[in-house]
Design a protein around this motif. Structure first.
Motif, PDB file in Angstrom:
ATOM      1  N   SER A 249      -3.778  -1.733  -9.945  1.00 46.07           N
ATOM      2  CA  SER A 249      -3.894  -1.697  -8.490  1.00 46.07           C
ATOM      3  C   SER A 249      -2.806  -0.847  -7.857  1.00 46.07           C
ATOM      4  CB  SER A 249      -3.830  -3.120  -7.913  1.00 46.07           C
ATOM      5  OG  SER A 249      -2.563  -3.719  -8.199  1.00 46.07           O
ATOM      6  N   LYS A 250      -1.725  -0.598  -8.605  1.00 48.33           N
ATOM      7  CA  LYS A 250      -0.617   0.179  -8.070  1.00 48.33           C
ATOM      8  C   LYS A 250      -0.223   1.302  -9.019  1.00 48.33           C
ATOM      9  CE  LYS A 250       1.574  -3.170  -4.981  1.00 48.33           C
ATOM     10  NZ  LYS A 250       0.526  -4.199  -5.081  1.00 48.33           N
ATOM     11  N   LEU A 251       0.084   2.445  -8.435  1.00 46.71           N
ATOM     12  CA  LEU A 251       0.571   3.614  -9.156  1.00 46.71           C
ATOM     13  C   LEU A 251       2.025   3.838  -8.776  1.00 46.71           C
ATOM     14  CD1 LEU A 251       0.106   6.375 -10.743  1.00 46.71           C
ATOM     15  CD2 LEU A 251      -0.388   7.345  -8.484  1.00 46.71           C
ATOM     16  N   LEU A 252       2.859   4.122  -9.791  1.00 46.99           N
ATOM     17  CA  LEU A 252       4.262   4.419  -9.553  1.00 46.99           C
ATOM     18  C   LEU A 252       4.588   5.801 -10.099  1.00 46.99           C
ATOM     19  CD1 LEU A 252       4.041   1.144  -9.987  1.00 46.99           C
ATOM     20  CD2 LEU A 252       6.531   1.268 -10.040  1.00 46.99           C
ATOM     21  N   PHE A 253       5.390   6.552  -9.365  1.00 45.17           N
ATOM     22  CA  PHE A 253       5.885   7.835  -9.837  1.00 45.17           C
ATOM     23  C   PHE A 253       7.186   8.145  -9.113  1.00 45.17           C
ATOM     24  CE2 PHE A 253       3.298   8.891  -6.175  1.00 45.17           C
ATOM     25  CZ  PHE A 253       3.957   9.936  -5.550  1.00 45.17           C
ATOM     26  N   PHE A 254       7.917   9.154  -9.614  1.00 46.17           N
ATOM     27  CA  PHE A 254       9.194   9.529  -9.006  1.00 46.17           C
ATOM     28  C   PHE A 254       9.072  10.841  -8.245  1.00 46.17           C
ATOM     29  CE2 PHE A 254      11.197   6.506 -11.929  1.00 46.17           C
ATOM     30  CZ  PHE A 254      12.252   6.023 -11.156  1.00 46.17           C
ATOM     31  N   GLU A 255       9.607  10.856  -7.043  1.00 40.79           N
ATOM     32  CA  GLU A 255       9.888  12.100  -6.359  1.00 40.79           C
ATOM     33  C   GLU A 255      11.268  12.563  -6.797  1.00 40.79           C
ATOM     34  OE1 GLU A 255       7.474  11.389  -2.157  1.00 40.79           O
ATOM     35  OE2 GLU A 255       9.610  10.925  -2.289  1.00 40.79           O
ATOM     36  N   LYS A 256      11.433  13.850  -7.007  1.00 45.40           N
ATOM     37  CA  LYS A 256      12.665  14.338  -7.625  1.00 45.40           C
ATOM     38  C   LYS A 256      13.806  14.575  -6.652  1.00 45.40           C
ATOM     39  CE  LYS A 256      10.741  16.410 -11.812  1.00 45.40           C
ATOM     40  NZ  LYS A 256      10.645  17.651 -12.632  1.00 45.40           N
ATOM     41  N   SER A 257      13.508  15.069  -5.459  1.00 48.19           N
ATOM     42  CA  SER A 257      14.599  15.449  -4.560  1.00 48.19           C
ATOM     43  C   SER A 257      14.239  15.080  -3.124  1.00 48.19           C
ATOM     44  CB  SER A 257      14.889  16.949  -4.679  1.00 48.19           C
ATOM     45  OG  SER A 257      15.992  17.317  -3.892  1.00 48.19           O
ATOM     46  N   PRO A 258      14.764  13.950  -2.641  1.00 48.69           N
ATOM     47  CA  PRO A 258      15.666  13.022  -3.325  1.00 48.69           C
ATOM     48  C   PRO A 258      14.916  12.190  -4.364  1.00 48.69           C
ATOM     49  CG  PRO A 258      15.089  12.176  -1.170  1.00 48.69           C
ATOM     50  CD  PRO A 258      14.495  13.544  -1.243  1.00 48.69           C
ATOM     51  N   LEU A 259      15.692  11.541  -5.244  1.00 51.15           N
ATOM     52  CA  LEU A 259      15.095  10.772  -6.328  1.00 51.15           C
ATOM     53  C   LEU A 259      14.629   9.420  -5.801  1.00 51.15           C
ATOM     54  CD1 LEU A 259      14.479  10.753  -9.377  1.00 51.15           C
ATOM     55  CD2 LEU A 259      16.706   9.679  -9.729  1.00 51.15           C
ATOM     56  N   ASN A 260      13.322   9.292  -5.607  1.00 51.74           N
ATOM     57  CA  ASN A 260      12.735   8.061  -5.081  1.00 51.74           C
ATOM     58  C   ASN A 260      11.642   7.558  -6.012  1.00 51.74           C
ATOM     59  OD1 ASN A 260      14.202   7.930  -2.604  1.00 51.74           O
ATOM     60  ND2 ASN A 260      12.844   9.478  -1.730  1.00 51.74           N
ATOM     61  N   LEU A 261      11.632   6.252  -6.250  1.00 51.23           N
ATOM     62  CA  LEU A 261      10.506   5.616  -6.934  1.00 51.23           C
ATOM     63  C   LEU A 261       9.445   5.304  -5.889  1.00 51.23           C
ATOM     64  CD1 LEU A 261       9.262   4.323  -9.512  1.00 51.23           C
ATOM     65  CD2 LEU A 261      10.338   2.175  -8.809  1.00 51.23           C
ATOM     66  N   VAL A 262       8.259   5.875  -6.068  1.00 49.87           N
ATOM     67  CA  VAL A 262       7.178   5.724  -5.098  1.00 49.87           C
ATOM     68  C   VAL A 262       6.148   4.742  -5.642  1.00 49.87           C
ATOM     69  CG1 VAL A 262       5.393   6.931  -3.786  1.00 49.87           C
ATOM     70  CG2 VAL A 262       7.541   8.104  -4.366  1.00 49.87           C
ATOM     71  N   GLN A 263       5.735   3.796  -4.807  1.00 48.31           N
ATOM     72  CA  GLN A 263       4.675   2.855  -5.175  1.00 48.31           C
ATOM     73  C   GLN A 263       3.502   3.043  -4.216  1.00 48.31           C
ATOM     74  OE1 GLN A 263       5.478  -1.163  -6.418  1.00 48.31           O
ATOM     75  NE2 GLN A 263       7.697  -0.824  -6.404  1.00 48.31           N
ATOM     76  N   VAL A 264       2.319   3.189  -4.787  1.00 43.13           N
ATOM     77  CA  VAL A 264       1.096   3.434  -4.023  1.00 43.13           C
ATOM     78  C   VAL A 264       0.075   2.358  -4.361  1.00 43.13           C
ATOM     79  CG1 VAL A 264      -0.882   4.997  -3.766  1.00 43.13           C
ATOM     80  CG2 VAL A 264       1.443   5.931  -3.854  1.00 43.13           C
ATOM     81  N   ASP A 265      -0.537   1.781  -3.351  1.00 47.18           N
ATOM     82  CA  ASP A 265      -1.630   0.827  -3.534  1.00 47.18           C
ATOM     83  C   ASP A 265      -2.922   1.620  -3.701  1.00 47.18           C
ATOM     84  OD1 ASP A 265      -3.806  -1.010  -3.072  1.00 47.18           O
ATOM     85  OD2 ASP A 265      -2.386  -2.395  -2.170  1.00 47.18           O
TER      86      ASP A 265
END
Length: 379
Positions: A65-81
């Motif tokens: 149900s959720k996808l996680l990935f990193f944005e590099k600059s700035p370094l953020n953990l992104v969570q998407v429903d």
């Protein structure tokens, strides 16, 4: 939530053809394959997605149900429903310091409790979802060669962590292209189990480099090591076969998958380090235009493995886009072939994709918005 017509957003990516391969084998469950394509766009709300590097390494939670990935600059953990198609959160991670994950490229896996195994250039460990290091896993197992013991980066390059059994799996670079080994490491006792994986030599056999004016040109077949359906799977694009470590039975085997209508491995040779541009281009063409197998993924809805394959045809001029032929394969839980076909009408090889509810979700950048082409295969 935004719903957008896929054909309007990304013309020429797919055509409407739905015929399966005329050479499909008897009792081939993919013989009458059809598909439809829709596009969904994730609502970022008042925020924006930073997609200059695409999705990179990604992970799904257990029910997908959720996808996680990193944005590099700035370094953020992104969570998407993925069900509501909206951004849930962004969490800042540190590149340096006691909770640092490094400033370079990183891989990660999501555990069932929400913790992350992060494998970076200098750091390897378990982090919580707020970016705090819970446990360092930069351990050196007993009995390994000194050169490898002193190079944790090589020891754990592209490592995989088994959350349930607390094991680390890695494939250190082969020594002189002769040793191809799977390391199974207990990070608590530092005990090491080694399994030979000689067929993974195909990773090096179909790699080519050319240095021109200090610039390195490079081609290679894809290779993957990952946990799927309680199994550690090792694959390489040059062959249909897989290595499987059954995590429940603790059994390790090489499974030589045999398709009837498509080649099961690359049988030619390439020059791994040529000095001639023409030879490099010829070898790259041979590798790209051959069937390259992608990794099998477990489809819970159908109780089978599904796998893509592709052939890539590079344009005659640098500015010409590549074209593709895409294939679909189906296996039972023991990797017996259930079906195989060329997907007529699919004009682009899906990228940064995953399976959810029996559908293939392929990442697309839609005017700098996070989008997915959702392909619904019917068979």
């Amino acid at each position: 939530m935004k719903n957008v017509s896929y054909l309007l957003l990304i013309p020429l990516l797919f055509s409407c053809g739905k015929e399966s391969s005329e050479n499909a084998q008897s009792r081939n469950i993919l013989e009458n394959l059809t598909f439809t394509v829709d596009t969904v766009v994730v609502d970022s709300g008042v925020d924006i997605f930073i997609l200059s590097s695409g999705l990179g390494t990604k992970s799904l939670n257990q029910d997908k149900s959720k996808l996680l990935f990193f944005e590099k600059s700035p370094l953020n953990l992104v969570q998407v429903d993925l069900n509501k198609l909206k951004l849930v959160s962004k969490t800042s991670f540190q590149k340096e310091g006691p909770n640092g994950v490094g400033s370079n490229w990183l891989r990660f896996q999501l555990g069932s409790d929400g913790d992350l195994f992060i494998n970076g250039y200098t750091t390897q460990g378990i982090f919580d979802a707020r970016g705090r290091l819970l446990k360092s896993l930069n351990v050196v197992p007993e009995g390994i060669e000194p050169d490898l013991a002193n190079n944790v980066q090589q020891l754990y390059e592209n490592a995989v962590y088994d959350f349930e059994n607390n094991r680390i799996y890695s494939q250190p670079p082969s020594q002189g292209n002769e040793k191809h080994l799977l390391f199974i490491i207990d990070p608590i006792t530092k005990e090491l189990q080694i399994e030979p994986i000689p067929e993974m030599k195909a990773v090096m056999e179909f790699t080519g480099t050319l240095v021109v004016d200090g610039m390195i040109n490079f081609f290679a077949v894809d290779n993957q090591m990952y946990i799927e359906n309680q199994q550690l799977l090792l694959t390489v694009g040059a062959m249909s076969a897989v290595y499987r470590l059954d995590l429940m039975k603790n059994s390790f085997e090489f499974i030589n998958i045999q398709h009837k209508n498509f080649p099961n491995r690359m049988t030619f040779s390439v020059n791994n380090s040529t000095v001639e541009q023409a030879e490099f281009n010829k070898d790259r063409k041979k590798v790209f235009e051959h069937l390259n197998y992608m990794e099998p993924r477990w489809d819970e809805s159908r109780v089978m493995f599904l796998r893509l394959g592709k052939k890539t045809f590079v344009g005659k001029k640098r500015e010409d886009p590549s074209t593709y032929e895409v294939f679909l394969f189906a296996y039972d839980q023991d990797f017996n072939v259930l079906g195989e076909t060329k997907i007529e009408g699919l004009k682009q090889a899906p990228g940064s994709y995953f399976w959810k509810d029996g559908k293939l979700w392929s990442y697309v950048n839609v005017e700098d918005e996070l989008g997915f082409a959702v392909i619904d295969f019917k068979f």
